[in-house]
Design a protein around this motif. Structure first.
Motif, PDB file in Angstrom:
ATOM      1  N   LEU A   1      -1.946  -0.044  -3.756  1.00  0.00           N
ATOM      2  CA  LEU A   1      -3.466  -0.079  -3.417  1.00  0.00           C
ATOM      3  C   LEU A   1      -2.973   1.363  -2.558  1.00  0.00           C
ATOM      4  N   VAL A   2      -3.910   2.182  -2.476  1.00  0.00           N
ATOM      5  CA  VAL A   2      -3.816   4.029  -2.284  1.00  0.00           C
ATOM      6  C   VAL A   2      -4.963   3.688  -0.453  1.00  0.00           C
ATOM      7  N   ILE A   3      -4.150   3.961   0.522  1.00  0.00           N
ATOM      8  CA  ILE A   3      -4.727   3.893   1.385  1.00  0.00           C
ATOM      9  C   ILE A   3      -4.454   5.503   1.979  1.00  0.00           C
ATOM     10  N   ALA A   4      -5.479   6.640   1.555  1.00  0.00           N
ATOM     11  CA  ALA A   4      -5.169   7.667   1.788  1.00  0.00           C
ATOM     12  C   ALA A   4      -6.256   7.711   4.107  1.00  0.00           C
ATOM     13  N   ILE A   5      -5.816   8.636   4.585  1.00  0.00           N
ATOM     14  CA  ILE A   5      -6.177   9.305   6.121  1.00  0.00           C
ATOM     15  C   ILE A   5      -5.100  10.117   6.529  1.00  0.00           C
TER      16      ILE A   5
ATOM     17  N   TRP B   1       4.096  -1.194   3.114  1.00  0.00           N
ATOM     18  CA  TRP B   1       3.440   0.433   2.880  1.00  0.00           C
ATOM     19  C   TRP B   1       4.713   1.164   2.867  1.00  0.00           C
ATOM     20  N   SER B   2       4.220   1.801   2.103  1.00  0.00           N
ATOM     21  CA  SER B   2       4.965   2.806   2.136  1.00  0.00           C
ATOM     22  C   SER B   2       4.235   4.888   2.775  1.00  0.00           C
ATOM     23  N   ILE B   3       4.752   5.311   2.893  1.00  0.00           N
ATOM     24  CA  ILE B   3       3.730   6.969   3.277  1.00  0.00           C
ATOM     25  C   ILE B   3       4.424   7.841   2.269  1.00  0.00           C
ATOM     26  N   PHE B   4       3.839   8.476   1.668  1.00  0.00           N
ATOM     27  CA  PHE B   4       3.495  10.038   1.169  1.00  0.00           C
ATOM     28  C   PHE B   4       2.845  10.620   1.815  1.00  0.00           C
ATOM     29  N   ASP B   5       3.325  11.928   2.209  1.00  0.00           N
ATOM     30  CA  ASP B   5       3.172  12.682   3.305  1.00  0.00           C
ATOM     31  C   ASP B   5       2.854  14.166   3.076  1.00  0.00           C
ATOM     32  N   ASP B   6       3.447  14.211   1.682  1.00  0.00           N
ATOM     33  CA  ASP B   6       3.638  15.905   1.010  1.00  0.00           C
ATOM     34  C   ASP B   6       2.289  16.347   0.413  1.00  0.00           C
TER      35      ASP B   6
ATOM     36  N   ALA C   1       0.424  -1.579   0.442  1.00  0.00           N
ATOM     37  CA  ALA C   1      -0.325  -0.065   0.023  1.00  0.00           C
ATOM     38  C   ALA C   1       1.123   1.500  -0.059  1.00  0.00           C
ATOM     39  N   LEU C   2       0.293   2.327  -0.778  1.00  0.00           N
ATOM     40  CA  LEU C   2       1.184   3.743  -0.778  1.00  0.00           C
ATOM     41  C   LEU C   2      -0.481   4.111  -0.047  1.00  0.00           C
ATOM     42  N   ILE C   3       0.771   4.556   1.261  1.00  0.00           N
ATOM     43  CA  ILE C   3      -0.406   5.736   2.702  1.00  0.00           C
ATOM     44  C   ILE C   3      -0.487   6.805   1.307  1.00  0.00           C
ATOM     45  N   VAL C   4      -1.713   7.304   1.094  1.00  0.00           N
ATOM     46  CA  VAL C   4      -1.641   8.679   1.319  1.00  0.00           C
ATOM     47  C   VAL C   4      -2.225   9.844   2.465  1.00  0.00           C
TER      48      VAL C   4
END
Length: 380
Positions: A92-96, A63-68, A35-38
């Motif tokens: 998979l996108v996991i938007a939080i 997973w990895s995290i994109f927080d920009d 997953a990519l956590i957005v």
């Protein structure tokens, strides 16, 4: 054959205290492996991700995290997110987060397999015709109770070429599942509880009085207003009141479902305030909504009277306007655009941008550019 209307309410929703612990289960249902956590840096800093990451780990998902992601997202946030998705090998996108990470999450999944410039997908120009079902799956976990973006089918982003907040809209952008956990909103500070709550209220109210025939949306909007009236001040005063937090999350999601019927002039006024002056979207709505309701009174008086009564005021359009202003004051929000730092000399530019915004097209009373300018004046 008469005119046909199409109605749809399809999102899978997992709701309740502890629902975030089901993230791994829901990701597995979608066949995901990575997953990519957005999200944004505020969510990361608040420590919200810990339980979600444990759930993913337990399901064997990496997973990895994109927080920009900025509070008012810009094109670069989307393009950088698409690059992060591809480079991480995510499926998979996991938007939080609040509306911004959830919106960017949708637009990241759009950008993975759709290569047109983002401006081409502008809903006001019929851009939805370019959006296909060829998008990776997505889970959405809200940490605010305002936009309802977790069950919405649109993403909002400021386009570089126009500096205008642009709505990109398609049923293909709906999350595969929304995981709605009141625990994730427990730490939301009072200002953001108030501002995001006013966003939920504005979605419900504008949808309720919007032009068009959509009885399902009307019923959901009306119940959403009732929930805001019951819970917003409790959530504002006691952030750990999980019943109130849950009630506001329900109202938020109901607002986003209801506004498929349409929004109105308040959102057209609010969008440029965010893109030009970085005003929080919910606060922008709170500052403009009373004037818009007064403007709409002559054509939507009966429904506004119902809203006035729901909000504890007089059952009249004037009662609705007064109840909104009183609620805004009780929630500690400023009382006008000037107090929020918007320079009065920017009104003409704001009015031009507001008139270009598509939302006022479903306002119950038609709006000219001069009408929108006058509404800004009335909101100072």
């Amino acid at each position: 054959m008469g005119d046909l209307t199409y109605w749809s309410f399809p999102t899978r929703i997992v709701f309740g205290i502890g629902a975030a612990e089901q993230t791994g289960v829901e990701a597995t249902r979608l066949g995901a492996k990575r997953a990519l956590i957005v999200t944004d840096k505020g969510v990361v800093g608040a420590g919200v991700l810990g339980g979600i990451e444990r759930s993913l780990r337990g399901a064997g998902i990496t997973w990895s995290i994109f927080d920009d992601v900025l509070g008012n997202p810009i094109e670069k946030n989307v393009h950088d997110g698409v690059r992060a998705f591809r480079e991480s090998g995510a499926d998979l996108v996991i938007a939080i987060g609040g509306g911004s990470p959830l919106d960017v999450g949708k637009l990241v999944r759009l950008g993975v397999n759709h290569t047109r410039p983002l401006a081409d997908y502008d809903d006001a120009k019929g851009g939805d015709r370019y959006i296909t079902s060829n998008v990776p799956p997505m889970l959405a976990l809200p940490t605010t109770a305002g936009t309802g973006s977790e069950v919405g089918r649109s993403g909002v982003v400021t386009i570089d070429a126009t500096h205008r907040k642009t709505v990109i809209f398609s049923p293909h952008l709906l999350a595969n599942a929304a995981i709605i956990d009141p625990e994730l909103t427990r730490g939301l500070p009072p200002f953001f509880t108030a501002a995001t709550g006013f966003d939920a209220l504005t979605h419900c109210l504008e949808a309720y009085v919007a032009r068009g025939d959509h009885p399902m949306a009307d019923g959901i909007a009306f119940e959403g207003i009732r929930l805001v009236a019951r819970y917003i001040e409790r959530a504002y005063a006691r952030g750990d009141d999980l019943e109130a937090r849950g009630g506001m999350l329900k109202a938020s999601m109901m607002g986003a479902v209801a506004f498929q019927k349409g929004l109105g002039a308040c959102h057209s006024l609010a969008h440029p305030l965010s893109s030009e002056h970085n005003l929080h979207h919910g606060l922008a709505n709170a500052l403009c909504l009373p004037a818009v309701c007064a403007f709409n009174a002559e054509v939507a008086g009966a429904r506004l009277a119902e809203v006035g009564a729901l909000l504890g005021g007089e059952a009249s359009p004037r009662g609705c306007v007064d109840a909104l202003r009183n609620l805004r004051s009780r929630l500690g929000l400023v009382s006008g655009l000037g107090e929020a730092g918007v320079p009065r000399e920017s009104i003409d530019k704001l009015a031009d941008l507001a008139f270009e915004d598509a939302c006022h097209g479903s306002n119950p009373r038609p709006c000219s550019r001069d009408d929108l300018r006058a509404l800004y004046e009335a909101s100072f």
